[in-house]
Design a protein around this motif. Structure first.
Motif, PDB file in Angstrom:
ATOM      1  N   GLY A  80     -35.222 -42.658  82.218  1.00  0.00           N
ATOM      2  CA  GLY A  80     -34.089 -42.575  83.131  1.00  0.00           C
ATOM      3  C   GLY A  80     -32.872 -43.328  82.622  1.00  0.00           C
ATOM      4  O   GLY A  80     -31.737 -42.948  82.913  1.00  0.00           O
ATOM      5  N   ILE A  81     -33.105 -44.390  81.861  1.00  0.00           N
ATOM      6  CA  ILE A  81     -32.001 -45.171  81.293  1.00  0.00           C
ATOM      7  C   ILE A  81     -32.487 -45.811  79.997  1.00  0.00           C
ATOM      8  O   ILE A  81     -33.683 -46.096  79.835  1.00  0.00           O
ATOM      9  N   ALA A  82     -31.593 -46.018  79.061  1.00  0.00           N
ATOM     10  CA  ALA A  82     -31.962 -46.639  77.797  1.00  0.00           C
ATOM     11  C   ALA A  82     -30.760 -47.346  77.200  1.00  0.00           C
ATOM     12  O   ALA A  82     -29.610 -46.943  77.403  1.00  0.00           O
ATOM     13  N   CYS A  83     -31.051 -48.420  76.453  1.00  0.00           N
ATOM     14  CA  CYS A  83     -30.010 -49.168  75.756  1.00  0.00           C
ATOM     15  C   CYS A  83     -30.494 -49.417  74.335  1.00  0.00           C
ATOM     16  O   CYS A  83     -31.565 -50.012  74.138  1.00  0.00           O
ATOM     17  N   VAL A  84     -29.730 -48.967  73.363  1.00  0.00           N
ATOM     18  CA  VAL A  84     -30.049 -49.187  71.958  1.00  0.00           C
ATOM     19  C   VAL A  84     -28.951 -50.059  71.364  1.00  0.00           C
ATOM     20  O   VAL A  84     -27.772 -49.679  71.367  1.00  0.00           O
ATOM     21  N   ALA A  85     -29.333 -51.244  70.889  1.00  0.00           N
ATOM     22  CA  ALA A  85     -28.389 -52.185  70.294  1.00  0.00           C
ATOM     23  C   ALA A  85     -28.536 -52.135  68.780  1.00  0.00           C
ATOM     24  O   ALA A  85     -29.653 -52.087  68.255  1.00  0.00           O
ATOM     25  N   LEU A  86     -27.416 -52.152  68.088  1.00  0.00           N
ATOM     26  CA  LEU A  86     -27.393 -51.977  66.633  1.00  0.00           C
ATOM     27  C   LEU A  86     -26.584 -53.084  65.975  1.00  0.00           C
ATOM     28  O   LEU A  86     -25.464 -53.380  66.389  1.00  0.00           O
ATOM     29  N   LYS A  87     -27.144 -53.688  64.937  1.00  0.00           N
ATOM     30  CA  LYS A  87     -26.421 -54.702  64.175  1.00  0.00           C
ATOM     31  C   LYS A  87     -26.289 -54.264  62.721  1.00  0.00           C
ATOM     32  O   LYS A  87     -26.953 -53.330  62.262  1.00  0.00           O
ATOM     33  N   ASN A  88     -25.414 -54.953  61.991  1.00  0.00           N
ATOM     34  CA  ASN A  88     -25.225 -54.697  60.555  1.00  0.00           C
ATOM     35  C   ASN A  88     -24.911 -53.234  60.247  1.00  0.00           C
ATOM     36  O   ASN A  88     -25.456 -52.642  59.326  1.00  0.00           O
ATOM     37  N   THR A  89     -24.011 -52.669  61.039  1.00  0.00           N
ATOM     38  CA  THR A  89     -23.565 -51.303  60.782  1.00  0.00           C
ATOM     39  C   THR A  89     -22.104 -51.332  60.366  1.00  0.00           C
ATOM     40  O   THR A  89     -21.527 -52.412  60.172  1.00  0.00           O
ATOM     41  N   ASN A  90     -21.502 -50.167  60.211  1.00  0.00           N
ATOM     42  CA  ASN A  90     -20.101 -50.098  59.793  1.00  0.00           C
ATOM     43  C   ASN A  90     -19.291 -49.271  60.782  1.00  0.00           C
ATOM     44  O   ASN A  90     -19.826 -48.757  61.770  1.00  0.00           O
ATOM     45  N   HIS A  91     -18.017 -49.141  60.533  1.00  0.00           N
ATOM     46  CA  HIS A  91     -17.097 -48.473  61.459  1.00  0.00           C
ATOM     47  C   HIS A  91     -17.630 -47.100  61.848  1.00  0.00           C
ATOM     48  O   HIS A  91     -17.975 -46.288  61.005  1.00  0.00           O
ATOM     49  N   TRP A  92     -17.691 -46.843  63.162  1.00  0.00           N
ATOM     50  CA  TRP A  92     -18.231 -45.569  63.637  1.00  0.00           C
ATOM     51  C   TRP A  92     -17.159 -44.476  63.722  1.00  0.00           C
ATOM     52  O   TRP A  92     -17.405 -43.386  64.177  1.00  0.00           O
ATOM     53  N   MET A  93     -15.953 -44.782  63.240  1.00  0.00           N
ATOM     54  CA  MET A  93     -14.804 -43.880  63.294  1.00  0.00           C
ATOM     55  C   MET A  93     -14.417 -43.618  64.747  1.00  0.00           C
ATOM     56  O   MET A  93     -13.996 -44.523  65.423  1.00  0.00           O
ATOM     57  N   ARG A  94     -14.579 -42.395  65.271  1.00  0.00           N
ATOM     58  CA  ARG A  94     -14.200 -42.138  66.665  1.00  0.00           C
ATOM     59  C   ARG A  94     -15.388 -42.439  67.581  1.00  0.00           C
ATOM     60  O   ARG A  94     -16.392 -41.737  67.569  1.00  0.00           O
ATOM     61  N   GLY A  95     -15.244 -43.472  68.386  1.00  0.00           N
ATOM     62  CA  GLY A  95     -16.336 -43.831  69.284  1.00  0.00           C
ATOM     63  C   GLY A  95     -16.665 -42.737  70.280  1.00  0.00           C
ATOM     64  O   GLY A  95     -17.811 -42.576  70.700  1.00  0.00           O
ATOM     65  N   GLY A  96     -15.644 -41.963  70.676  1.00  0.00           N
ATOM     66  CA  GLY A  96     -15.856 -40.896  71.640  1.00  0.00           C
ATOM     67  C   GLY A  96     -16.874 -39.871  71.195  1.00  0.00           C
ATOM     68  O   GLY A  96     -17.492 -39.189  72.025  1.00  0.00           O
ATOM     69  N   SER A  97     -17.075 -39.740  69.882  1.00  0.00           N
ATOM     70  CA  SER A  97     -18.031 -38.762  69.351  1.00  0.00           C
ATOM     71  C   SER A  97     -19.410 -38.952  69.963  1.00  0.00           C
ATOM     72  O   SER A  97     -20.124 -37.987  70.250  1.00  0.00           O
ATOM     73  N   TYR A  98     -19.790 -40.214  70.200  1.00  0.00           N
ATOM     74  CA  TYR A  98     -21.135 -40.507  70.671  1.00  0.00           C
ATOM     75  C   TYR A  98     -21.229 -40.388  72.183  1.00  0.00           C
ATOM     76  O   TYR A  98     -22.320 -40.167  72.725  1.00  0.00           O
ATOM     77  N   GLY A  99     -20.071 -40.481  72.852  1.00  0.00           N
ATOM     78  CA  GLY A  99     -20.015 -40.138  74.268  1.00  0.00           C
ATOM     79  C   GLY A  99     -20.192 -38.642  74.457  1.00  0.00           C
ATOM     80  O   GLY A  99     -20.955 -38.185  75.316  1.00  0.00           O
ATOM     81  N   TRP A 100     -19.496 -37.857  73.633  1.00  0.00           N
ATOM     82  CA  TRP A 100     -19.651 -36.400  73.664  1.00  0.00           C
ATOM     83  C   TRP A 100     -21.096 -36.016  73.357  1.00  0.00           C
ATOM     84  O   TRP A 100     -21.653 -35.082  73.947  1.00  0.00           O
ATOM     85  N   GLN A 101     -21.701 -36.734  72.424  1.00  0.00           N
ATOM     86  CA  GLN A 101     -23.088 -36.462  72.041  1.00  0.00           C
ATOM     87  C   GLN A 101     -24.027 -36.613  73.245  1.00  0.00           C
ATOM     88  O   GLN A 101     -24.897 -35.762  73.480  1.00  0.00           O
ATOM     89  N   ALA A 102     -23.853 -37.683  74.005  1.00  0.00           N
ATOM     90  CA  ALA A 102     -24.684 -37.900  75.191  1.00  0.00           C
ATOM     91  C   ALA A 102     -24.421 -36.836  76.243  1.00  0.00           C
ATOM     92  O   ALA A 102     -25.358 -36.296  76.856  1.00  0.00           O
ATOM     93  N   ALA A 103     -23.139 -36.534  76.467  1.00  0.00           N
ATOM     94  CA  ALA A 103     -22.778 -35.550  77.493  1.00  0.00           C
ATOM     95  C   ALA A 103     -23.326 -34.170  77.152  1.00  0.00           C
ATOM     96  O   ALA A 103     -23.774 -33.435  78.045  1.00  0.00           O
ATOM     97  N   GLU A 104     -23.307 -33.810  75.869  1.00  0.00           N
ATOM     98  CA  GLU A 104     -23.846 -32.517  75.457  1.00  0.00           C
ATOM     99  C   GLU A 104     -25.344 -32.432  75.754  1.00  0.00           C
ATOM    100  O   GLU A 104     -25.888 -31.344  75.947  1.00  0.00           O
TER     101      GLU A 104
END
Length: 329
Positions: free
Chosen positions: A105-129
């Protein structure tokens, strides 16, 4: 000038393959950069690609790395990005959040040691799709002045909130400054002032002078003290939950690498009821008479959909100088 979307993807992929990217990773990265320009986020599409290539060549980004699981606590997981490409790490982690949310029903994934994700909205669109609500946060190097301060000690930490909708997803993708640094540079490249005061000059005076703000790197937080507080809290959330690096760490190293991020996915309730609630809120918001002729009130993401349709129909708008620079890579 405008070029076909498919040509943009192909050009990016050609360069990434030359840099030694595996085929699948080259496809994902090329598509991400092309989609950003397609949707009108030029600062993180074509315009950002030469810098991405430079970071790969400099060894700041490990092209072969993939995220590895640090630990899992039910609906919360921590992952290490291993300094891999930000767009690949972010897509992977949102996919993981979607999978967990569909189970819990809900989930949180935390990520460290990554790099610039470019457009953050891309991953919002990904969830909405995927039919889910998505919330995404990242931190960044300090380019924003805290309220009451004189130097940049806050990251321009983006916040993304996406809600699925059949007629067009509602996706908020915002930085915590009045204008992102990339947008300031865009106005500067066109020798244009910012429409509203967006930062401080070297003397600490609020200004619309895009060149002065770009030089000082002192962005104005949205809502003054409110944006200042929000920026700090977003940094706290991503750093604490990922057990990763904070704005201070990256700023002292003078490189926006090894950032911390958060991907939250939430499964909404009944689809019909959700659709009805979202449509009602949009309709009420848009019932406000427009303050400017031919500029209706828009919901977050509405303009993105219009730009996307035009780009696919007429070609993606590109800066001719940068396009030629990329073709020469």
């Amino acid at each position: 000038m405008r070029i076909p979307f498919e040509q943009l993807v192909a050009e990016f992929k050609r360069i990434l393959l030359q840099l030694g990217f595996a085929e699948e990773k080259a496809d994902l990265c090329a598509l991400a950069f092309a989609e950003n320009s397609r949707d009108g986020v030029y600062t993180h599409g074509l315009n950002r690609f030469p810098k991405f290539v430079k970071s790969i060549k400099a060894g700041e980004i490990n092209r072969d790395a993939m995220p590895t699981l640090v630990n899992g606590l039910g609906a919360l997981e921590r992952w290490d990005g291993n300094w891999g490409p930000g767009v690949i790490n972010a897509r992977f982690c949102m996919d993981r959040a979607i999978t967990l949310a569909q189970q819990n029903g809900i989930a949180c994934v935390a990520l460290k040691n990554t790099n610039h994700w470019m457009r953050g909205g891309s991953y919002g669109w990904q969830a909405a799709e995927a039919g889910l609500i998505g919330i995404c946060i990242t931190n960044a190097t300090a380019t924003t002045v805290p309220w009451g301060g004189t130097t940049s000690t806050l990251g321009n930490n983006p916040l993304v909130i996406a809600v699925p909708r059949q007629e067009g997803h509602v996706v908020l993708d915002m930085a915590v400054s009045q204008y992102s640094y990339g947008k300031v540079l865009q106005y500067k490249s066109y020798n244009q002032p910012l429409p509203f005061q967006g930062g401080y000059d070297s003397e600490g005076v609020l200004t619309t002078d895009s060149e002065a703000v770009a030089a000082s790197m002192r962005l104005l937080p949205i809502g003054f003290w409110k944006g200042s507080g929000l920026s700090m809290m977003l940094d706290l959330l991503v750093a604490v939950l990922s057990e990763g690096r904070a704005v201070k760490d990256m700023t002292e190293e003078k490189t926006e690498a090894g950032v911390s991020q958060l991907f939250i996915a939430i499964k909404p309730g009944d689809n019909e009821q959700t659709e009805s609630i979202v449509n009602q809120i949009i309709a009420f918001t848009k019932s406000s008479p427009s303050a400017r002729a031919n500029e209706p009130v828009l919901y977050p993401g509405e303009n993105t959909l219009k730009t996307r349709a035009k780009s696919l129909d007429e070609g993606v708008l590109v800066d001719e100088k940068i396009w030629e620079e990329v073709r020469a890579l």
